[in-house]
Design a protein around this motif. Structure first.
Motif, PDB file in Angstrom:
ATOM      1  N   ASP A 172       0.848  -1.187   0.000  1.00  0.00           N
ATOM      2  CA  ASP A 172       0.000   0.000   0.000  1.00  0.00           C
ATOM      3  C   ASP A 172       0.889   1.245   0.000  1.00  0.00           C
ATOM      4  N   ARG A 174      -0.015   4.427   0.403  1.00  0.00           N
ATOM      5  CA  ARG A 174      -0.478   5.575   1.193  1.00  0.00           C
ATOM      6  C   ARG A 174       0.442   5.833   2.385  1.00  0.00           C
ATOM      7  N   ALA A 176       1.579   6.286   6.276  1.00  0.00           N
ATOM      8  CA  ALA A 176       1.355   5.367   7.389  1.00  0.00           C
ATOM      9  C   ALA A 176       0.114   5.720   8.201  1.00  0.00           C
ATOM     10  N   PHE A 179      -2.767   4.383   6.331  1.00  0.00           N
ATOM     11  CA  PHE A 179      -2.678   2.926   6.297  1.00  0.00           C
ATOM     12  C   PHE A 179      -3.163   2.318   7.610  1.00  0.00           C
ATOM     13  N   TYR A 180      -2.778   2.919   8.724  1.00  0.00           N
ATOM     14  CA  TYR A 180      -3.148   2.381  10.033  1.00  0.00           C
ATOM     15  C   TYR A 180      -4.461   2.963  10.561  1.00  0.00           C
ATOM     16  N   HIS A 194      -6.609  -0.621   6.193  1.00  0.00           N
ATOM     17  CA  HIS A 194      -5.979  -1.191   5.001  1.00  0.00           C
ATOM     18  C   HIS A 194      -6.492  -2.610   4.744  1.00  0.00           C
ATOM     19  N   SER A 198      -1.758  -6.463   4.179  1.00  0.00           N
ATOM     20  CA  SER A 198      -0.971  -5.529   3.377  1.00  0.00           C
ATOM     21  C   SER A 198       0.298  -5.090   4.103  1.00  0.00           C
ATOM     22  N   ASN A 200       3.041  -1.714   4.160  1.00  0.00           N
ATOM     23  CA  ASN A 200       2.970  -0.281   3.883  1.00  0.00           C
ATOM     24  C   ASN A 200       4.316   0.245   3.391  1.00  0.00           C
ATOM     25  N   PRO A 202       4.980   3.988   1.864  1.00  0.00           N
ATOM     26  CA  PRO A 202       4.537   5.276   1.312  1.00  0.00           C
ATOM     27  C   PRO A 202       5.377   5.657   0.090  1.00  0.00           C
ATOM     28  N   ARG A 226      11.272  -3.144   4.657  1.00  0.00           N
ATOM     29  CA  ARG A 226       9.830  -3.409   4.698  1.00  0.00           C
ATOM     30  C   ARG A 226       9.497  -4.880   4.439  1.00  0.00           C
ATOM     31  N   CYS A 238      -3.312   1.969  -3.318  1.00  0.00           N
ATOM     32  CA  CYS A 238      -3.110   3.302  -2.731  1.00  0.00           C
ATOM     33  C   CYS A 238      -4.487   3.886  -2.442  1.00  0.00           C
ATOM     34  N   TRP A 266      -8.052   2.030  -2.329  1.00  0.00           N
ATOM     35  CA  TRP A 266      -8.832   2.221  -1.106  1.00  0.00           C
ATOM     36  C   TRP A 266     -10.143   2.959  -1.342  1.00  0.00           C
TER      37      TRP A 266
END
Length: 280
Positions: A172, A174, A176, A179-180, A194, A198, A200, A202, A226, A238, A266
């Motif tokens: 993803d 987007r 953080a 995302f969270y 999310h 997934s 994350n 960015p 990551r 995203c 999303w």
């Protein structure tokens, strides 16, 4: 074919008179910015560039923004811009969300492999003292033919299956906080969080201050941090399918060209109240 999805400002400036290279300004801005990409294009653009509007070249019958166009819609729009199947396409933008990546992916989705992104976009072009124009290009319409590549596209049904089976990594793009689920979505009516399972990353972390993509070693280190494995299948997501393409672009720079995009992203998933979400 170049080994990288990127071209430099020096490379492009030397090719401005090449009749087999088509330059597309793919700038797009989030609605809240009030910036009008089409109007900005008229004020200044790379000489010979043509404007590609991702909000116009889309399937308007769908409820979500800039949904991937049908093959017919894409062919008509690209033909109207005078692009041929034999042309090398170079895409750039002057956008905070690096929207040229979306048009790079869209051409690849439609089977056009000779497509590249100007590294650093218009910002780097101007910083490097390259020429600028206000002239509107004249071009002859073409008869472009697309060849849809389904492996590069994922639907909500595909994503639900991938989330359940973990058959691919979902990454993803987007920030953080979105995302969270700590920050409200910019589009009203969407849940926060999310797609389950997934990772994350960015998209902004992929770029230097001057707008160019970071070095291959820097990108490799970011992916390692990551736990993203380029040797396994990846789908990126995203907010509305734009910045996800920046991840695919960076992965291609590292040699992975088969990243798929969840087009609805999303904006779609967050509106589907019977679809699961995570916030951790």
């Amino acid at each position: 074919m170049l080994q990288s999805p990127l071209v430099s400002t020096d490379w492009l400036s030397e090719k401005l008179d090449d009749q087999n290279i088509v330059i597309l300004d793919a700038s797009w801005h989030m609605p809240a910015t009030s910036r009008k990409a089409g109007e900005e294009f008229k004020q200044h653009h790379i000489p010979g560039a043509r404007f590609f509007d991702i909000d116009a070249v889309c399937d308007a019958s769908e409820p979500f923004p800039h949904t991937v166009p049908t093959v017919d819609i894409f062919e008509q729009a690209v033909s109207a811009l005078g692009v041929t199947n034999e042309d090398t396409v170079v895409v750039y933008d002057d956008s905070d969300v690096k929207s040229s990546g979306r048009v790079w992916w869209l051409f690849r989705l439609m089977g056009h492999t000779q497509v590249y992104v100007l590294n650093g976009g218009l910002k780097k072009w101007l910083a490097d003292g390259k020429p600028i124009s206000t002239d509107t290009s004249s071009y002859t319409p073409s008869s472009y033919k697309a060849s849809f590549q389904p492996t590069l596209f994922k639907s909500k049904e595909d994503m639900l299956a991938i989330s359940n089976t973990k058959s691919a990594q979902i990454v993803d793009a987007r920030g953080a906080s979105r995302f969270y689920g700590c920050e409200a979505e910019p589009r009203p009516g969407l849940r926060a969080g999310h797609i389950p399972g997934s990772l994350n990353l960015p998209f902004s972390e992929l770029y230097r201050e001057d707008g160019t993509i970071k070095s291959k070693q820097q990108l490799t280190d970011i992916l390692a941090d990551r736990a993203i494995d380029l040797n396994s299948p990846i789908v990126t997501s995203c907010g509305s399918g734009v910045t996800a393409c920046n991840l695919a672009l960076a992965f291609a720079e590292l040699g992975k060209w088969d990243t798929a995009i969840y087009d609805g992203s999303w904006t779609e998933w967050g509106s589907l109240h019977d679809f699961p979400i995570e916030t951790e």
